[in-house]
Structures are given as C-alpha cells and as structure tokens.
Scaffold this motif. Structure first.
Motif, mmCIF file in Angstrom:
data_model
loop_
_atom_site.group_PDB
_atom_site.id
_atom_site.type_symbol
_atom_site.label_atom_id
_atom_site.label_comp_id
_atom_site.label_asym_id
_atom_site.label_seq_id
_atom_site.Cartn_x
_atom_site.Cartn_y
_atom_site.Cartn_z
ATOM 1 N N GLY A 3 0.813 -1.211 0.000
ATOM 2 C CA GLY A 3 0.000 0.000 0.000
ATOM 3 C C GLY A 3 0.844 1.258 0.000
ATOM 4 N N SER A 4 1.935 1.231 0.739
ATOM 5 C CA SER A 4 2.818 2.396 0.799
ATOM 6 C C SER A 4 3.516 2.623 -0.539
ATOM 7 C CB SER A 4 3.860 2.206 1.907
ATOM 8 O OG SER A 4 4.652 3.357 2.061
ATOM 9 N N PHE A 5 3.906 1.549 -1.206
ATOM 10 C CA PHE A 5 4.538 1.686 -2.521
ATOM 11 C C PHE A 5 3.558 2.284 -3.535
ATOM 12 C CE2 PHE A 5 7.103 -2.260 -1.188
ATOM 13 C CZ PHE A 5 8.011 -1.469 -0.508
ATOM 14 N N ILE A 6 2.325 1.796 -3.490
ATOM 15 C CA ILE A 6 1.307 2.291 -4.419
ATOM 16 C C ILE A 6 1.036 3.779 -4.176
ATOM 17 C CG2 ILE A 6 -1.144 2.116 -5.044
ATOM 18 C CD1 ILE A 6 -0.893 -0.910 -4.479
ATOM 19 N N GLN A 7 1.049 4.183 -2.919
ATOM 20 C CA GLN A 7 0.718 5.559 -2.564
ATOM 21 C C GLN A 7 1.868 6.532 -2.823
ATOM 22 O OE1 GLN A 7 -0.556 6.030 1.496
ATOM 23 N NE2 GLN A 7 -0.758 8.263 1.335
#
Length: 262
Positions: free
Chosen positions: A125-129
């Motif tokens: 999720g952090s990579f996507i964000q």
C-alpha cells in the motif's frame, strides 16, 4: 550361485559381457552381498541438512516450491516464508502455499518445516501511494528480501531461495533482478534461473506440487497493469525512502508469525 541354480533348472548358462540376456548387479557391504537385477533412479543429490539451512520464499505458485525442492535436493534444510498480501490477495493464496509446503514436508519427514507468514499488505500500500506504480513489483521483491534476511539471521541460516527464472515474467528481467538486490548485500539463490516454464512444470509434476500450485486462488491486485521491465536501481533507493522502507520492514518483522502446516 546363479550359475549353479541355472544348471539345476536344466539351463546352460554362459557369460556374455557385451550383450547379455540378463544383467546381475552385486553390491557388497560389510558382511552381506546384495544381488539385484534392476536399478531405479532416485532424485540423487545430497543428504538433507548437510548444507545447512536457508529461507525459501514460497508463494504457492508453480515456481517457488520447485525452487525450494531443488535446494533440498542439494542438502539444504528449508525454512519456508510466505508473504501475506492482504488486502491485495485473500486467504486462498495462503491455503495454496500451505498445501505446497506440505508436499515439500513429505520429502523431509524428519525435518519439520518451521514456516513463517509475513504481513506484506501495508508495504504494498505504501509503494502504491508514494512511489511510481510501475515499480511496485520490484519494490515488493526488495522488501521481501529485507524481511527474509532478518528471518535468515534469526534462524542462523545461510541464504535466501527464490523462484526467479530469468525473463519468465516482467519482474524477472536482468535489469529488474539487478535492481532488486542493489545495495542489499543479501545471499540469494535462484535454482530456476536458467529453466523455462515447461522445465519447471515437469519438475512440479514429478515432485507433487503441480496440483496444489494450480488450484484456484486470487492474484495479487497490487500488480500494476504495466510493470517496470527495465528498473533503474538508483531511483528505487529514493522511492524506498519515500515509502518509509525502514519502518515498513521493522513493522513486518515484528508482526511476522509462525503458522501451522496441518
């Protein structure tokens, strides 16, 4: 003894070392002789445990269980590690991985496989964000290596085994595999690196992991539509910082748990 037995049966034995009708093998061990007429090819390799322990990344797909088995064949005791991508995948992927690990366990009945499950969804999720979406898979793999390295040290193991096969999928190009390990200094082993998919499928069928590996399961929804195939390793380090990689790894390691294979 064979000669005399044939004579008693009314046969006329003869020795032909070039083109015999029947070949006998004799193996002498200690004070006994073993006589046999057939050799059955086994898996060969080295006794399990003679090459220490390694962490094996097992996703439940076709490749990773075969990769782990190949290192077992070379004497490595494996410690399976599964990365749980929830909420980007459901429990069906975990169930499939456990089935595959159970098959691997059947090859090593005297070596209970301590299996880890790592929460990986927050990292994704952090990579996507915070990062370029096309780099998600490469950043994902770097994080898996970082966490697995901590498990490796905890278990006093000697390396990490992956199911990577060069060029097989978008994330496994030479450029991406370089970017995945840039600056990490982690001992990685890729037993399948030079095999094509048909080679791997044949091995999976032979060792018994093909059926569970192909059972129904959800795919990871974090995979971008157009993944990076020529990752720039220096830019990934910057993107990891943007995502807060140190905190993500620390949290993943802290929340890692051991799962039952039953």
């Amino acid at each position: 003894a064979i000669w005399e037995k044939l004579e008693k049966m009314g046969r006329k034995p003869a020795v032909d070392l070039t083109d015999p009708d029947k070949e006998f093998f004799i193996e002498v061990r200690d004070n006994k002789a073993y006589i046999f007429t057939e050799k059955i090819k086994g898996v060969a390799g080295l006794p399990l445990g003679t090459q220490g322990k390694m962490v094996a990344l097992v996703s439940g797909g076709i490749d990773s269980p075969v990769s782990a088995w190949m290192m077992m064949r070379r004497g490595v005791e494996i410690i399976p590690v599964y990365f749980d991508n929830d909420p980007y995948a459901d429990s069906s992927t975990l169930n499939r991985a456990i089935e595959c690990i159970n098959v691997l366990q059947s090859w090593a009945p005297n070596y209970p496989m301590k299996t880890y499950s790592v929460p990986h969804g927050e990292s994704l999720g952090s990579f996507i964000q915070h990062c370029g979406k096309k780099n998600t898979c490469v950043l994902c793999k770097r994080t898996m290596y970082r966490v697995s390295y901590e498990i490796m040290k905890k278990e006093n193991a000697q390396g990490i085994i992956t199911g990577s096969s060069l060029g097989q999928v978008a994330s496994q190009t030479a450029a991406n595999m370089h970017a995945e390990i840039y600056g990490l200094g982690i001992p990685l082993y890729h037993p399948l690196i030079g095999l094509d998919k048909n080679d791997i499928i044949d091995l999976a069928r032979n060792i018994g992991t093909y059926r569970p590996s192909t059972s129904k399961a959800t795919c990871c929804s974090a995979v971008p539509v157009h993944p990076e195939v020529n990752a720039k390793y220096d830019s990934l380090v910057y993107e990891e910082e943007m995502a807060g990689i140190e905190e993500l790894v620390e949290k993943a390691v802290k929340n890692t748990k051991i799962i039952s294979l039953s």
